[in-house]
Motif scaffolding. Structure first.
Motif, short mmCIF file in Angstrom:
data_model
loop_
_atom_site.label_atom_id
_atom_site.label_comp_id
_atom_site.label_asym_id
_atom_site.label_seq_id
_atom_site.Cartn_x
_atom_site.Cartn_y
_atom_site.Cartn_z
N PRO A 65 -14.19 -88.29 -37.63
CA PRO A 65 -15.04 -90.00 -38.41
C PRO A 65 -15.76 -90.67 -37.17
N GLU A 66 -16.77 -90.86 -37.98
CA GLU A 66 -17.22 -92.41 -36.88
C GLU A 66 -16.51 -92.90 -36.37
N ALA A 67 -15.23 -93.42 -36.02
CA ALA A 67 -15.06 -93.55 -35.51
C ALA A 67 -14.01 -93.75 -34.24
N LEU A 68 -13.82 -92.07 -34.27
CA LEU A 68 -13.94 -91.37 -33.48
C LEU A 68 -15.18 -91.28 -32.26
N ARG A 69 -16.25 -91.19 -33.46
CA ARG A 69 -17.45 -91.08 -32.32
C ARG A 69 -17.69 -91.59 -31.54
N GLY A 70 -17.89 -93.25 -32.58
CA GLY A 70 -18.30 -94.10 -31.41
C GLY A 70 -16.96 -94.38 -30.96
N ALA A 71 -15.72 -94.04 -30.26
CA ALA A 71 -15.05 -93.97 -29.09
C ALA A 71 -15.24 -93.00 -27.91
N GLU A 72 -16.33 -92.24 -28.34
CA GLU A 72 -17.08 -91.53 -27.24
C GLU A 72 -16.54 -89.89 -26.59
N VAL A 73 -16.00 -89.57 -27.67
CA VAL A 73 -14.86 -88.49 -27.82
C VAL A 73 -15.42 -87.43 -28.51
N ALA A 74 -16.32 -87.45 -28.81
CA ALA A 74 -17.71 -86.39 -30.01
C ALA A 74 -18.21 -85.02 -29.02
N LEU A 81 -22.59 -80.60 -35.81
CA LEU A 81 -21.27 -82.03 -35.64
C LEU A 81 -21.19 -82.69 -36.91
N HIS A 82 -20.70 -82.70 -37.78
CA HIS A 82 -20.57 -83.25 -38.60
C HIS A 82 -19.71 -84.91 -38.73
N VAL A 83 -19.96 -85.68 -39.12
CA VAL A 83 -20.05 -87.61 -39.17
C VAL A 83 -19.49 -87.70 -39.96
N VAL A 84 -18.16 -88.14 -40.25
CA VAL A 84 -18.07 -88.78 -41.87
C VAL A 84 -17.00 -89.55 -42.01
N ASP A 85 -16.98 -90.50 -42.71
CA ASP A 85 -16.49 -91.61 -42.77
C ASP A 85 -14.67 -91.91 -42.45
N ASN A 86 -13.66 -91.12 -42.68
CA ASN A 86 -12.83 -90.93 -42.76
C ASN A 86 -11.70 -89.47 -42.93
N MET A 87 -10.48 -90.09 -42.20
CA MET A 87 -9.83 -88.98 -42.56
C MET A 87 -9.51 -87.91 -43.60
N HIS A 88 -9.32 -88.07 -44.53
CA HIS A 88 -9.36 -87.50 -46.22
C HIS A 88 -10.57 -86.94 -46.24
N GLN A 89 -12.45 -87.34 -46.14
CA GLN A 89 -13.21 -86.53 -45.48
C GLN A 89 -13.20 -85.57 -44.98
N ARG A 90 -12.72 -85.96 -43.91
CA ARG A 90 -12.78 -84.81 -42.13
C ARG A 90 -11.55 -83.31 -42.75
N LYS A 91 -10.96 -84.01 -43.32
CA LYS A 91 -9.45 -82.70 -43.87
C LYS A 91 -10.31 -82.15 -45.26
N ALA A 92 -10.82 -82.63 -46.08
CA ALA A 92 -11.31 -82.05 -47.42
C ALA A 92 -13.00 -80.87 -46.90
N MET A 93 -13.34 -81.77 -45.36
CA MET A 93 -14.64 -80.52 -44.87
C MET A 93 -13.90 -79.69 -44.12
#
Length: 193
Positions: A65-74, A81-93
């Motif tokens: 998710p974008e929020a975790l990429r922004g926290a520099e943990v990516a 590396l796919h950056v998604v908006d939220n956890m729901h999109q992450r699990k669907a992917m």
């Protein structure tokens, strides 16, 4: 199976056996030509799985998710590396990109991913094997609780086998390869439920 979603913790426990097991999984999947789809992080068990798979020449697809990429943990060294908006999109992917799921030890997020993969299988959103690698007995209580839910009647007989369990990667992958899809809730009538 060409790709497996690996769910695991972003923490680094004091017991180094967990990190070593995660590294063995990443390397083991890569050596078998199985791509890793995972949470896209560089820390903890997540990072260990990704790094070992990459070092063994494997494909590693991160979904973060974008929020975790922004926290520099990516993990910026992933094959993709796919950056998604939220956890729901992450699990669907995760579900869309993988042919099955393996759960390693982890915390609340890992449990959420495990139960959602099982729930989606019960319902019929997918019919992919959901594996639990029970490293050092980490999941013993969860496995017993899953059996308890079935014993009480909250897990139907036809869904008892969705969670595939073993304590080593070879055994787990063998069971996942032999997994036979079950009758989904979406395919049942009210009288079957």
């Amino acid at each position: 199976m060409k790709r497996i979603a690996v769910y695991c913790g972003s923490a680094t426990p004091e017991d180094t056996d967990y990190i070593e097991a995660a590294m063995a999984v990443g390397e083991g999947l890569a050596k078998r030509g199985i791509g890793v789809v995972y949470g896209g992080g560089r820390l903890g068990l997540m990072g260990a799985v990704a790094d070992s798979a990459l070092n063994a020449g494997g494909e590693v697809i991160g979904v973060i998710p974008e929020a975790l990429r922004g926290a520099e943990v990516a993990h910026l060294g992933c094959t993709e590396l796919h950056v998604v908006d939220n956890m729901h999109q992450r699990k669907a992917m995760f579900t869309d990109l993988s042919d099955g799921f393996i759960n390693l030890p982890g915390g609340v997020g890992t449990m959420d991913e495990l139960w959602e993969a099982i729930s989606w299988a019960q319902l019929g959103y997918h019919q992919k094997p959901v594996g639990v690698l029970n490293i050092k007995g980490y999941y013993d209580h969860l496995i017993r609780f899953n059996a308890h839910m079935a014993d009480v009647g909250f897990v139907r007989d036809q869904h008892k086998g969705i969670m595939v369990v073993d304590d080593n990667l070879d055994g787990l992958l063998g069971k996942m390869e032999r997994y036979e899809p079950h009758k989904t809730i979406f395919s049942m009538k009210a009288d079957d439920l």
